[in-house]
Design a protein around this motif. Sequence first.
Motif, short mmCIF file in Angstrom:
data_model
loop_
_atom_site.label_atom_id
_atom_site.label_comp_id
_atom_site.label_asym_id
_atom_site.label_seq_id
_atom_site.Cartn_x
_atom_site.Cartn_y
_atom_site.Cartn_z
N VAL A 56 -5.44 -2.42 6.02
CA VAL A 56 -4.87 -1.67 7.14
C VAL A 56 -5.48 -0.27 7.21
O VAL A 56 -6.01 0.16 8.24
CB VAL A 56 -3.34 -1.58 7.03
N CYS A 57 -5.43 0.45 6.09
CA CYS A 57 -5.91 1.84 6.10
C CYS A 57 -7.12 2.04 5.19
O CYS A 57 -7.71 3.11 5.18
CB CYS A 57 -4.78 2.79 5.70
N CYS A 115 0.84 -1.19 0.00
CA CYS A 115 0.00 0.00 0.00
C CYS A 115 0.88 1.25 0.00
O CYS A 115 1.76 1.37 0.84
CB CYS A 115 -0.90 -0.02 1.24
N TRP A 129 -7.14 1.98 1.92
CA TRP A 129 -6.83 2.58 0.62
C TRP A 129 -7.11 1.59 -0.50
O TRP A 129 -6.97 0.39 -0.35
CB TRP A 129 -5.34 2.98 0.61
N GLU A 178 0.04 4.14 0.79
CA GLU A 178 -0.37 5.05 1.86
C GLU A 178 0.26 4.68 3.19
O GLU A 178 0.85 5.51 3.87
CB GLU A 178 -1.90 5.05 1.99
N CYS A 179 0.12 3.42 3.60
CA CYS A 179 0.61 3.02 4.92
C CYS A 179 1.76 2.03 4.84
O CYS A 179 2.38 1.73 5.85
CB CYS A 179 -0.54 2.42 5.74
N CYS A 188 -6.55 -1.98 0.73
CA CYS A 188 -5.69 -2.16 1.89
C CYS A 188 -6.54 -2.44 3.11
O CYS A 188 -7.42 -1.67 3.46
CB CYS A 188 -4.85 -0.90 2.09
ZN LIG Z 1 -2.78 1.03 3.58
#
Ligand SMILES: [Zn+2]
Length: 57
Positions: free
Chosen positions: A52-53, A36, A55, A38-39, A50
């Motif tokens: 996790v975040c 990702c 995205w 972003e993160c 994603c």
């Molecule tokens: Zn992410």
Amino acid sequence: MATAPTGDDIFDEFLTERGHETESVGWQDDYNKKQCPECGGLHETSATECSVCGWRP
Ligand SMILES: [Zn+2]
């Protein structure tokens, strides 16, 4: 004749242009995973977003 850096220069510019591409950000390839942007979370290549975040491309 030993120094002909023209090809390398063109290749560098090509990479730089791709690196500055901000309109369509995609997954970062990391071996057989994708990461990702972003993160930085790693996911299977089949992942569509994603976990996790949140995205998505
Ligand atoms: Zn992410």
